[in-house]
Design a protein around this motif. Structure first.
Motif, mmCIF file in Angstrom:
data_model
loop_
_atom_site.group_PDB
_atom_site.id
_atom_site.type_symbol
_atom_site.label_atom_id
_atom_site.label_comp_id
_atom_site.label_asym_id
_atom_site.label_seq_id
_atom_site.Cartn_x
_atom_site.Cartn_y
_atom_site.Cartn_z
ATOM 1 N N ARG A 1 0.063 8.793 -4.581
ATOM 2 C CA ARG A 1 0.332 10.080 -5.220
ATOM 3 C C ARG A 1 1.178 9.916 -6.483
ATOM 4 O O ARG A 1 0.881 10.496 -7.531
ATOM 5 C CB ARG A 1 1.060 10.997 -4.229
ATOM 6 C CG ARG A 1 1.313 12.404 -4.769
ATOM 7 C CD ARG A 1 2.077 13.263 -3.797
ATOM 8 N NE ARG A 1 3.476 12.829 -3.638
ATOM 9 C CZ ARG A 1 3.954 12.254 -2.543
ATOM 10 N NH1 ARG A 1 3.157 12.043 -1.484
ATOM 11 N NH2 ARG A 1 5.224 11.892 -2.467
ATOM 12 N N VAL A 2 2.229 9.102 -6.404
ATOM 13 C CA VAL A 2 3.154 8.982 -7.523
ATOM 14 C C VAL A 2 2.531 8.221 -8.687
ATOM 15 O O VAL A 2 2.752 8.562 -9.858
ATOM 16 C CB VAL A 2 4.464 8.319 -7.060
ATOM 17 C CG1 VAL A 2 5.405 8.082 -8.237
ATOM 18 C CG2 VAL A 2 5.149 9.190 -6.003
ATOM 19 N N THR A 3 1.767 7.188 -8.394
ATOM 20 C CA THR A 3 1.148 6.389 -9.460
ATOM 21 C C THR A 3 -0.200 6.945 -9.905
ATOM 22 O O THR A 3 -0.708 6.557 -10.961
ATOM 23 C CB THR A 3 0.940 4.936 -9.003
ATOM 24 O OG1 THR A 3 0.044 4.914 -7.880
ATOM 25 C CG2 THR A 3 2.258 4.287 -8.620
ATOM 26 N N GLY A 4 -0.799 7.821 -9.092
ATOM 27 C CA GLY A 4 -2.147 8.298 -9.392
ATOM 28 C C GLY A 4 -3.198 7.229 -9.207
ATOM 29 O O GLY A 4 -4.268 7.284 -9.823
ATOM 30 N N ALA A 5 -2.924 6.245 -8.343
ATOM 31 C CA ALA A 5 -3.836 5.115 -8.169
ATOM 32 C C ALA A 5 -5.207 5.564 -7.689
ATOM 33 O O ALA A 5 -5.332 6.442 -6.836
ATOM 34 C CB ALA A 5 -3.245 4.119 -7.173
ATOM 35 N N ASP A 6 -6.227 4.934 -8.232
ATOM 36 C CA ASP A 6 -7.596 5.159 -7.782
ATOM 37 C C ASP A 6 -7.961 4.240 -6.628
ATOM 38 O O ASP A 6 -8.910 4.511 -5.881
ATOM 39 C CB ASP A 6 -8.566 4.919 -8.946
ATOM 40 C CG ASP A 6 -8.262 5.823 -10.133
ATOM 41 O OD1 ASP A 6 -8.569 7.019 -10.053
ATOM 42 O OD2 ASP A 6 -7.680 5.310 -11.118
ATOM 43 N N GLU A 7 -7.235 3.127 -6.506
ATOM 44 C CA GLU A 7 -7.409 2.181 -5.408
ATOM 45 C C GLU A 7 -6.035 1.596 -5.085
ATOM 46 O O GLU A 7 -5.124 1.615 -5.930
ATOM 47 C CB GLU A 7 -8.370 1.037 -5.779
ATOM 48 C CG GLU A 7 -9.752 1.470 -6.217
ATOM 49 C CD GLU A 7 -10.670 0.290 -6.507
ATOM 50 O OE1 GLU A 7 -10.606 -0.715 -5.748
ATOM 51 O OE2 GLU A 7 -11.427 0.348 -7.489
ATOM 52 N N LEU A 8 -5.896 1.055 -3.882
ATOM 53 C CA LEU A 8 -4.668 0.386 -3.485
ATOM 54 C C LEU A 8 -4.986 -1.033 -3.033
ATOM 55 O O LEU A 8 -5.977 -1.269 -2.341
ATOM 56 C CB LEU A 8 -3.976 1.147 -2.350
ATOM 57 C CG LEU A 8 -3.423 2.522 -2.722
ATOM 58 C CD1 LEU A 8 -2.985 3.265 -1.460
ATOM 59 C CD2 LEU A 8 -2.256 2.409 -3.696
ATOM 60 N N LEU A 9 -4.128 -1.970 -3.440
ATOM 61 C CA LEU A 9 -4.314 -3.389 -3.167
ATOM 62 C C LEU A 9 -3.172 -3.855 -2.263
ATOM 63 O O LEU A 9 -2.010 -3.816 -2.664
ATOM 64 C CB LEU A 9 -4.317 -4.167 -4.484
ATOM 65 C CG LEU A 9 -4.589 -5.660 -4.453
ATOM 66 C CD1 LEU A 9 -5.996 -5.953 -3.929
ATOM 67 C CD2 LEU A 9 -4.409 -6.250 -5.852
ATOM 68 N N VAL A 10 -3.503 -4.264 -1.052
ATOM 69 C CA VAL A 10 -2.507 -4.555 -0.035
ATOM 70 C C VAL A 10 -2.363 -6.059 0.146
ATOM 71 O O VAL A 10 -3.363 -6.775 0.306
ATOM 72 C CB VAL A 10 -2.906 -3.902 1.307
ATOM 73 C CG1 VAL A 10 -1.946 -4.317 2.412
ATOM 74 C CG2 VAL A 10 -2.950 -2.387 1.164
ATOM 75 N N THR A 11 -1.115 -6.534 0.121
ATOM 76 C CA THR A 11 -0.866 -7.941 0.408
ATOM 77 C C THR A 11 0.112 -8.044 1.568
ATOM 78 O O THR A 11 1.144 -7.366 1.597
ATOM 79 C CB THR A 11 -0.334 -8.704 -0.829
ATOM 80 O OG1 THR A 11 -0.154 -10.079 -0.503
ATOM 81 C CG2 THR A 11 0.950 -8.122 -1.363
ATOM 82 N N THR A 12 -0.243 -8.845 2.558
ATOM 83 C CA THR A 12 0.546 -9.000 3.773
ATOM 84 C C THR A 12 0.761 -10.482 4.051
ATOM 85 O O THR A 12 -0.202 -11.252 4.037
ATOM 86 C CB THR A 12 -0.170 -8.349 4.978
ATOM 87 O OG1 THR A 12 -0.287 -6.948 4.750
ATOM 88 C CG2 THR A 12 0.587 -8.596 6.273
ATOM 89 N N ILE A 13 2.014 -10.849 4.292
ATOM 90 C CA ILE A 13 2.328 -12.223 4.659
ATOM 91 C C ILE A 13 3.182 -12.200 5.921
ATOM 92 O O ILE A 13 4.222 -11.533 5.961
ATOM 93 C CB ILE A 13 3.074 -12.971 3.540
ATOM 94 C CG1 ILE A 13 2.245 -12.975 2.248
ATOM 95 C CG2 ILE A 13 3.378 -14.404 3.960
ATOM 96 C CD1 ILE A 13 2.936 -13.642 1.074
ATOM 97 N N THR A 14 2.738 -12.884 6.936
ATOM 98 C CA THR A 14 3.522 -13.131 8.144
ATOM 99 C C THR A 14 3.367 -14.600 8.496
ATOM 100 O O THR A 14 2.426 -15.262 8.049
ATOM 101 C CB THR A 14 3.035 -12.271 9.326
ATOM 102 O OG1 THR A 14 1.674 -12.611 9.623
ATOM 103 C CG2 THR A 14 3.133 -10.780 9.017
ATOM 104 N N HIS A 15 4.259 -15.104 9.323
ATOM 105 C CA HIS A 15 4.143 -16.510 9.708
ATOM 106 C C HIS A 15 2.906 -16.757 10.558
ATOM 107 O O HIS A 15 2.209 -17.753 10.394
ATOM 108 C CB HIS A 15 5.406 -16.953 10.466
ATOM 109 C CG HIS A 15 5.354 -18.396 10.880
ATOM 110 N ND1 HIS A 15 4.820 -18.820 12.081
ATOM 111 C CD2 HIS A 15 5.767 -19.522 10.230
ATOM 112 C CE1 HIS A 15 4.896 -20.131 12.153
ATOM 113 N NE2 HIS A 15 5.476 -20.583 11.052
#
Length: 378
Positions: free
Chosen positions: A336-350
């Motif tokens: 909502r705040v950025t007006g993004a058309d898509e979201l790119l998710v990065t996840t790091i766990t051990h």
């Protein structure tokens, strides 16, 4: 999925006690499972000389991922101009498209952090943390390359020279012309198969709202803005792109915004899985190079000192950690705040399976919310 698709950004992290080979095999597994979960894109980042990151040859990994998937788009975020020349970029991604069809994305970025003495963009001017409509926008972190750091050594070994940053626009023009089959020298058309006519989707990535945002907007290209690595400048970056935008490849601006997330089955589980991130980010920002990602117990045994904790506070505060509902709420705020058309998710766990489960839990929650938004058929 929602009308705003989710995609994956993978750095190919190496866990402590594991190997780079295991990390690469885990990436292929994650890509296959992300495709089944409904993610739109699977993008690989480029990092060099980092013991805790095996993504040093993203174009090779893109080929491996594309060969074992069938529908998800696969690409780079970003291929760094200066690390490789424009002709090599065009031919490499043309080859990927020839082998795997029209689902290859080429994200281009400017190589490296600014050298000492480089003027700061306005977005890096000192200011306090802000909360904008529920989104934390922390004070910007001014990342500079220190002499003798791992980043400086990367530049040396990759053959970067001071003018490489200034070459970005010219190399971008060359890549586009080679894809279009319109590049000429001395009045003669020069083709570079398999780049010529390759159906590659081109993106520009940036962090601070400087030249990358301006160039992407002026050419009407899609733009990638980084909340996960530079949360303090993301709004300036998106604003600069939209202000510069002129119809070109696209008729209207199109932005993907990245975020660091960890999703657990419970909030407590997510918090446990998220341990180690501060130590990992500090190893990068200190110039040592990314360490192998620690276990929660290793992280507890090696707490950050005050200086290190302050240097990574912006990244820790803007990582979305919790159960699927909480993280989806935070992503909705970011959108909502950025007006993004898509979201790119990065996840790091051990743990690899915990990382896969994080993506799957988020995808299920995102899809559930999308179904609730769809009007019932008449």
């Amino acid at each position: 999925m929602s009308a705003v698709p989710l995609s994956v950004l993978d750095l190919v992290p190496v866990s402590s006690g594991s190997t780079a080979a295991a990390a690469l095999h885990a990436t292929v597994d994650l890509a296959q499972r992300a495709e089944r979960a409904g993610y739109a894109r699977y993008w690989l980042a480029e990092h060099h000389l980092n013991p805790g990151v095996a993504g040093s040859a993203p174009t090779v990994v893109i080929g491996a991922v594309a060969a074992t998937t069938s529908s998800i788009r696969v690409g780079s975020a970003a291929t760094l101009v200066g690390n490789v020349r424009g002709l090599q970029i065009a031919e490499t991604f043309g080859t990927l498209a020839a082998l795997h069809g029209p689902r290859i994305d080429l994200g281009l970025g400017r190589s490296g952090a600014p050298a000492p003495g480089t003027p700061k963009p306005p977005s890096l001017a000192p200011r306090a943390d802000e909360v904008v409509d529920g989104l934390l926008v922390p004070a910007p972190f001014d990342f500079r390359i220190a002499a003798g750091s791992r980043f400086a050594l990367q530049g040396e070994l990759l053959g970067r020279v001071p003018g490489d940053v200034d070459r970005f626009e010219g190399d971008l023009e060359l890549v586009r012309a080679l894809f279009a089959g319109t590049w000429t020298r001395d009045g003669a058309l020069v083709e570079a198969p398999p780049a010529t006519g390759a159906p590659v989707e081109l993106w520009i990535h940036g962090s601070t709202g400087g030249e990358s945002a301006r160039i992407a907007g002026a050419l009407g290209l899609p733009y990638g803005a980084n909340y996960h690595t530079s949360p303090g400048t993301v709004l300036a970056s998106v604003e600069a792109y939209r202000e510069a935008f002129r119809p070109g490849v696209l008729d209207a601006p199109h932005v993907i915004v990245s975020a660091d997330v960890v999703v657990g089955r419970t909030a407590d589980e997510a918090s446990e899985l998220a341990l180690g991130y501060g130590q990992w980010v500090w190893s990068i920002r200190s110039g040592v190079g990314a360490i192998a990602y620690p276990t929660p117990d290793e992280a507890r045994a090696r707490p950050l000192d005050d200086e290190a904790a302050a240097a990574v506070a912006d990244r820790l505060a803007t990582r979305f950690v919790g159960d699927a509902s909480h993280v989806a709420d935070r992503l909705e705020t970011l959108r909502r705040v950025t007006g993004a058309d898509e979201l790119l998710v990065t996840t790091i766990t051990h743990d690899h399976e915990a990382r896969v489960r994080s993506y799957e839990l988020l995808a299920d929650e995102w899809a559930r919310r999308a179904e609730q938004e769809v009007p019932a058929a008449v």
